[in-house]
Write an enzyme that holds these catalytic residues in place. Sequence first.
Site, short mmCIF file in Angstrom:
data_model
loop_
_atom_site.label_atom_id
_atom_site.label_comp_id
_atom_site.label_asym_id
_atom_site.label_seq_id
_atom_site.Cartn_x
_atom_site.Cartn_y
_atom_site.Cartn_z
N GLY A 1 -9.92 -2.09 -12.77
CA GLY A 1 -10.62 -3.34 -13.12
C GLY A 1 -10.65 -3.57 -14.62
O GLY A 1 -10.11 -2.76 -15.40
N GLY B 1 -3.44 -3.02 -15.06
CA GLY B 1 -4.75 -2.52 -15.44
C GLY B 1 -5.69 -3.62 -15.86
O GLY B 1 -5.58 -4.15 -16.97
N LYS C 1 0.87 -1.18 0.00
CA LYS C 1 0.00 0.00 0.00
C LYS C 1 0.91 1.23 0.00
O LYS C 1 1.98 1.21 0.60
CB LYS C 1 -0.83 -0.08 1.30
CG LYS C 1 -1.60 1.13 1.68
CD LYS C 1 -3.00 1.04 1.16
CE LYS C 1 -3.60 2.44 1.05
NZ LYS C 1 -4.22 2.68 -0.25
N ASN D 1 4.60 6.51 -6.23
CA ASN D 1 3.25 6.85 -6.71
C ASN D 1 3.19 8.37 -6.90
O ASN D 1 3.10 9.12 -5.93
CB ASN D 1 2.23 6.40 -5.66
CG ASN D 1 0.81 6.79 -6.02
OD1 ASN D 1 0.56 7.30 -7.11
ND2 ASN D 1 -0.12 6.54 -5.12
N ASN E 1 -12.52 4.22 -6.86
CA ASN E 1 -12.14 4.40 -5.46
C ASN E 1 -11.59 5.79 -5.22
O ASN E 1 -10.96 6.39 -6.09
CB ASN E 1 -11.16 3.31 -5.00
CG ASN E 1 -9.71 3.70 -5.22
OD1 ASN E 1 -9.12 4.45 -4.44
ND2 ASN E 1 -9.12 3.20 -6.30
N CYS F 1 -0.35 11.88 -6.75
CA CYS F 1 -0.70 12.51 -5.46
C CYS F 1 -0.73 14.02 -5.68
O CYS F 1 0.07 14.55 -6.44
CB CYS F 1 0.36 12.23 -4.41
SG CYS F 1 0.79 10.50 -4.22
N THR G 1 -4.83 4.44 -11.75
CA THR G 1 -6.24 4.45 -12.19
C THR G 1 -6.58 5.65 -13.10
O THR G 1 -5.92 6.69 -13.03
CB THR G 1 -7.16 4.51 -10.96
OG1 THR G 1 -6.75 5.60 -10.14
CG2 THR G 1 -7.11 3.23 -10.17
N LYS H 1 5.64 5.07 -10.88
CA LYS H 1 4.32 4.59 -11.28
C LYS H 1 3.55 5.73 -11.94
O LYS H 1 3.22 6.73 -11.30
CB LYS H 1 3.56 4.07 -10.07
CG LYS H 1 2.20 3.50 -10.44
CD LYS H 1 1.60 2.72 -9.31
CE LYS H 1 0.24 2.17 -9.68
NZ LYS H 1 -0.36 1.43 -8.57
C1 LIG Z 1 -8.93 0.13 -3.70
C2 LIG Z 1 -7.69 0.54 -4.43
C3 LIG Z 1 -6.66 1.16 -3.74
C4 LIG Z 1 -5.48 1.55 -4.41
N1 LIG Z 1 -4.47 2.14 -3.72
C5 LIG Z 1 -3.31 2.47 -4.36
C6 LIG Z 1 -2.23 3.01 -3.61
O1 LIG Z 1 -2.27 3.16 -2.38
N2 LIG Z 1 -1.12 3.35 -4.31
C7 LIG Z 1 -0.99 3.18 -5.67
O2 LIG Z 1 0.06 3.48 -6.24
N3 LIG Z 1 -2.01 2.64 -6.39
C8 LIG Z 1 -3.15 2.28 -5.76
N4 LIG Z 1 -4.18 1.72 -6.48
C9 LIG Z 1 -4.05 1.52 -7.95
C10 LIG Z 1 -3.64 0.08 -8.29
O3 LIG Z 1 -2.39 -0.26 -7.74
C11 LIG Z 1 -3.59 -0.12 -9.82
O4 LIG Z 1 -2.62 0.72 -10.38
C12 LIG Z 1 -4.93 0.17 -10.51
O5 LIG Z 1 -6.01 -0.24 -9.70
C13 LIG Z 1 -5.07 -0.49 -11.89
O6 LIG Z 1 -4.94 -1.89 -11.81
P1 LIG Z 1 -6.23 -2.89 -11.68
O7 LIG Z 1 -7.17 -2.52 -12.76
O8 LIG Z 1 -5.63 -4.27 -11.83
O9 LIG Z 1 -6.78 -2.67 -10.32
C14 LIG Z 1 -5.36 1.32 -5.82
C15 LIG Z 1 -6.43 0.68 -6.50
C16 LIG Z 1 -7.56 0.29 -5.83
C17 LIG Z 1 -8.65 -0.41 -6.60
#
Ligand SMILES: Cc1cc2nc3c(=O)[nH]c(=O)nc-3n(C[C@H](O)[C@H](O)[C@H](O)COP(=O)(O)O)c2cc1C
Length: 306
Positions: free
Chosen positions: A218, A244, A47, A128, A71, A131, A194, A166
Amino acid sequence: MSEVNLKVNLGKLVLKNPVLVASGTFGYGIESHDFLDVNQLGGIITKSLSLKPRIGNPPQRIAETPSGMLNTIGLANIGVERFIMEKLPELVKLNTTIIVNIAASTVDEYVECVKILDREKVDAFEINVSCPNVKEGGLEFGRDLNKVGEITSKVVASTNKPVIIKLTPNVTAISEFARVAKEEGATAVSAINTFIGMAVNVYTRKPKLSRITGGLSGPAIRPLALAKVFEIIQKVDIPVIGIGGITNFEDALEFLIVGAKAIQIGTHNFVDPSSPIKIIEGIKKHLIKFDLNDINQLIGTLQVDQ
Ligand SMILES: Cc1cc2nc3c(=O)[nH]c(=O)nc-3n(C[C@H](O)[C@H](O)[C@H](O)COP(=O)(O)O)c2cc1C
């Protein structure tokens, strides 16, 4: 099953296989042991951690969408110091690569977090940059080319460990950001975080999320993510970690064939926490089926008809 090599090299970062779990979807890396053997993973990404603990945004922080979710967690986390005391001792016992994800509100905070964690047994940093930059009006660092360059160069100067930037997809040309990350010394880039999204409750006429917009993730974003990864690979010579909407080994292979050296599973961990292991097994079987004994024989082999 005959042996196949799944090891991948991302510059100075070597992973035993290309399957990682994405930040924010796998806690601090020690909560999911009941669901899968975490030692089999190519790596764990924590996280996002900030210098001080953050409580995050008020509810409603998540909303379901067609083939995905929104989210606005707001980077809730326990902060670097508690992470080192309470989570890291368990994490370092694992036989997998530990990548700590850092979030910050200022450039100095990124550097401070990395300097503190650099002394610990972590293998790499994922930065990340999605921010808000609190000193300059709250625009995300990740949408400002100069800031991404500054963060990368300062973080790289504060550690000898691999630094992964990232990237956010919410920009016109993601490859420009990958280029800056490379020029300033990043080992690799992760693509993508995202997409900005929004949903409205038509009965109350209120946004479904407390902060109105949030991050869409998702399967809904997979083709978009794949195109972003493809753009970077076409234009910049830097290892890319694809993220992704990956839910199964075929989704993962799409990114690897396009040229990503590794992939991350995010939202799908909430649907099936054992899916990363199934994906590793699926990739292995696929290689055997096609008479390949090394994952690197498949990476970047996209066949484009001229
Ligand atoms: C509930 C949630 C919390 C997330 N928290 C973080 C985070 O703390 N730091 C970060 O760099 N990305 C965070 N992400 C982004 C994911 O790491 C990822 O880059 C993004 O969801 C796309 O991948 P996916 O479609 O497989 O989920 C979060 C995504 C979700 C769904």
